[in-house]
Design a protein around this motif. Structure first.
Motif, short mmCIF file in Angstrom:
data_model
loop_
_atom_site.label_atom_id
_atom_site.label_comp_id
_atom_site.label_asym_id
_atom_site.label_seq_id
_atom_site.Cartn_x
_atom_site.Cartn_y
_atom_site.Cartn_z
N MET A 1 50.99 51.03 81.22
CA MET A 1 50.32 49.80 81.65
C MET A 1 50.85 48.61 80.86
SD MET A 1 46.32 48.98 81.21
CE MET A 1 45.63 47.47 81.82
N ASP A 3 51.17 44.71 79.22
CA ASP A 3 50.25 43.78 78.58
C ASP A 3 49.64 42.83 79.59
OD1 ASP A 3 50.26 44.74 76.09
OD2 ASP A 3 51.72 43.30 75.27
N ARG A 5 49.13 43.18 82.73
CA ARG A 5 48.14 43.78 83.61
C ARG A 5 46.79 43.89 82.91
NH1 ARG A 5 49.29 49.32 86.98
NH2 ARG A 5 47.67 49.04 88.55
N LEU A 6 46.86 44.28 81.65
CA LEU A 6 45.61 44.37 80.88
C LEU A 6 44.98 43.00 80.69
CD1 LEU A 6 43.56 45.95 79.20
CD2 LEU A 6 45.05 45.65 77.23
N ASP A 7 45.83 42.03 80.32
CA ASP A 7 45.31 40.67 80.11
C ASP A 7 44.67 40.13 81.39
OD1 ASP A 7 46.15 40.75 77.55
OD2 ASP A 7 47.96 39.56 77.85
N ALA A 9 43.43 41.87 83.78
CA ALA A 9 42.18 42.60 84.05
C ALA A 9 41.05 42.04 83.20
CB ALA A 9 42.38 44.09 83.73
N LEU A 10 41.36 41.76 81.93
CA LEU A 10 40.32 41.22 81.05
C LEU A 10 39.86 39.85 81.51
CD1 LEU A 10 41.78 42.30 77.58
CD2 LEU A 10 39.63 43.09 78.58
N ARG A 11 40.85 39.03 81.86
CA ARG A 11 40.50 37.65 82.22
C ARG A 11 39.87 37.54 83.61
NH1 ARG A 11 45.97 35.68 79.38
NH2 ARG A 11 45.17 35.84 77.28
N SER A 12 40.05 38.58 84.39
CA SER A 12 39.48 38.51 85.74
C SER A 12 38.01 38.98 85.76
CB SER A 12 40.30 39.36 86.71
OG SER A 12 40.14 40.72 86.39
N LEU A 13 37.58 39.45 84.62
CA LEU A 13 36.17 39.85 84.58
C LEU A 13 35.31 38.63 84.91
CD1 LEU A 13 36.11 42.02 81.33
CD2 LEU A 13 35.77 42.84 83.66
N PRO A 14 34.37 38.79 85.80
CA PRO A 14 33.59 37.62 86.23
C PRO A 14 32.73 37.07 85.08
CG PRO A 14 32.65 39.63 87.12
CD PRO A 14 33.92 40.02 86.47
N ARG B 38 29.89 41.24 77.97
CA ARG B 38 31.18 41.93 77.76
C ARG B 38 31.13 42.81 76.51
NH1 ARG B 38 31.73 42.13 82.37
NH2 ARG B 38 31.86 40.16 83.49
N ILE B 119 37.55 47.99 89.24
CA ILE B 119 38.30 47.85 87.99
C ILE B 119 37.47 47.19 86.89
CG2 ILE B 119 39.31 45.65 88.78
CD1 ILE B 119 41.75 46.37 87.10
N HIS B 120 36.63 46.30 87.28
CA HIS B 120 35.79 45.64 86.27
C HIS B 120 34.89 46.63 85.57
CE1 HIS B 120 36.33 41.59 88.53
NE2 HIS B 120 37.35 41.90 87.76
N VAL B 123 37.11 48.54 83.13
CA VAL B 123 37.45 47.74 81.95
C VAL B 123 36.21 47.57 81.06
CG1 VAL B 123 38.22 45.47 81.14
CG2 VAL B 123 39.32 46.52 83.11
N GLU B 142 40.19 37.24 74.54
CA GLU B 142 40.77 37.50 75.85
C GLU B 142 39.85 37.14 77.01
OE1 GLU B 142 43.85 38.14 76.09
OE2 GLU B 142 44.16 38.47 73.94
N ILE B 143 38.55 37.19 76.77
CA ILE B 143 37.63 36.90 77.86
C ILE B 143 37.01 35.51 77.71
CG2 ILE B 143 35.57 37.67 79.10
CD1 ILE B 143 36.24 40.52 78.18
N LYS B 170 43.66 46.05 71.92
CA LYS B 170 44.31 46.09 73.22
C LYS B 170 45.10 47.38 73.40
CE LYS B 170 46.07 42.14 74.85
NZ LYS B 170 46.70 40.79 74.83
N ARG B 174 44.39 49.92 76.34
CA ARG B 174 45.45 50.33 77.26
C ARG B 174 45.47 51.86 77.39
NH1 ARG B 174 49.43 48.11 74.50
NH2 ARG B 174 48.80 46.01 75.01
N TRP B 181 44.75 53.52 85.60
CA TRP B 181 45.85 52.79 86.23
C TRP B 181 46.82 53.72 86.93
CZ3 TRP B 181 44.98 48.04 87.17
CH2 TRP B 181 44.33 47.20 86.23
#
Lengths: 143, 186
Positions: A1, A3, A5-7, A9-14, B38, B119-120, B123, B142-143, B170, B174, B181
């Motif tokens: 995976m 970086d 993709r992970l970033d 995913a983290l930032r897309s958390l609502p 989170r 996915i949420h 994560v 990151e968030i 991280k 991962r 994934w």
């Protein structure tokens, strides 16, 4: 995976928002808490500790205070004795222009044994032996 | 009219001004609830934790010293609450393991099933498995998008430590998500 993709995913958390009425709930809880608020356990503990400390201190200081007053009495007695001796020494100094006094070692009705301090001083300074103790007739002594 | 700063409001809170306190709550509640969601992976816990953090802020306002980092101060209170709660939960899990057949603490099953399909959810769960000392800086950075300096103020550590914890966090995240994934099933 990767970086990224992970970033992503983290930032897309609502983003989560506090529910409606959140602030009113907090203020209500504040009123509730203030209404039933008692002194914190730490405050109680501090009060109890302070009281216990004061009691222990009093118990510890009591004998010390007693002992202190005893010492004060002894000190006062020493001062009185010191003043008395000082007065005596001053008086002795004022006697017969520089003459050292006689010390009575024994004093009877008929006879007395005296130590002549002047003779003793002379003997000490000259290094020669000299009679300093005398047995005398009590009646012959002048006061 | 300009909005009063956090420092100005906090000074009024120190005098017992409830209105000023209410404004501070309004201003920071969303960020705090989001952060705690989170951090804990549970919305209800986050709301409760945020309310508790605000209450403690008010009750201990006299201890506050203005250093231009009110938000970091508030988030530190909240983080410490989560830390204490996690310790309690850990102790409870130990007991629960002894008295239950599967040793799993109760979870809101319905919400979990829903989240697990997305996915949420994955994560969020993976985040929840991270040790708190990795999770806190990772979530803030990151968030929530905080600077390293701000995170260092919350965690009371150096910026270098913050960076390395985020990096290691991280890495572990991962590894946690690798199976997901790659399409593996649990």
């Amino acid at each position: 995976m990767s970086d990224d993709r992970l970033d992503d995913a983290l930032r897309s958390l609502p983003r989560v928002r506090a529910r409606k009425g959140f602030t009113d709930e907090v203020l209500a809880r504040l009123d509730e808490t203030a209404g039933r608020r008692r002194p914190e356990p730490a405050t109680w503990a501090a009060v109890v500790l302070a009281a216990a400390g004061a009691a222990l201190l009093a118990i510890w200081l009591w004998p010390a205070a007693e002992s202190g007053s005893h010492l004060a009495r002894e000190l006062q007695e020493l001062r009185t004795e010191h003043e008395s001796l000082s007065r005596l020494i001053d008086t002795l100094g004022e006697d017969e222009a520089g003459d050292l006094p006689l010390l009575f070692l024994a004093l009877g009705e008929e006879e007395a044994v005296v130590l002549d301090l002047e003779a003793l001083l002379e003997a000490t300074e000259s290094g020669r032996s000299s009679q300093a103790v005398w047995q005398v007739q009590t009646a012959s002594l002048r006061y | 009219m300009t909005e009063p700063t956090d420092a100005a409001l906090m000074a009024r809170v120190q005098d017992g001004d409830r209105a000023a306190f209410g404004r501070l709550v309004d201003r920071h509640k969303d960020a705090l609830v989001s952060y705690l969601t989170r951090l804990t992976g549970a919305r209800d816990r986050a709301e409760d934790g945020a309310q508790e953090a605000f209450l403690r802020l008010f009750l201990a306002a006299r201890h506050y010293r203005e250093q231009g980092n009110f938000r970091a101060y508030l988030f530190r209170i909240a983080t410490n609450l989560v830390r204490s709660e996690e310790r309690r939960r850990k102790r409870w899990r130990t007991v629960a393991t002894l008295i239950s057949s599967n040793g799993q603490p109760a979870e809101p099953a319905a919400a979990r099933r829903l989240l697990e399909r997305e996915i949420h959810g994955e994560v969020t769960q993976a985040l929840g498995r991270l040790p708190l000392h990795y999770r806190v800086p990772l979530v803030l950075r990151e968030i929530e998008g905080w600077s390293y300096d701000q995170i260092a103020q919350v965690t009371r550590s150096r910026e270098g430590t913050v960076k390395s914890r985020i990096h290691r966090g991280k890495q572990r995240l991962r590894e946690e998500l690798r199976g997901y994934w790659q399409g593996e099933t649990k």
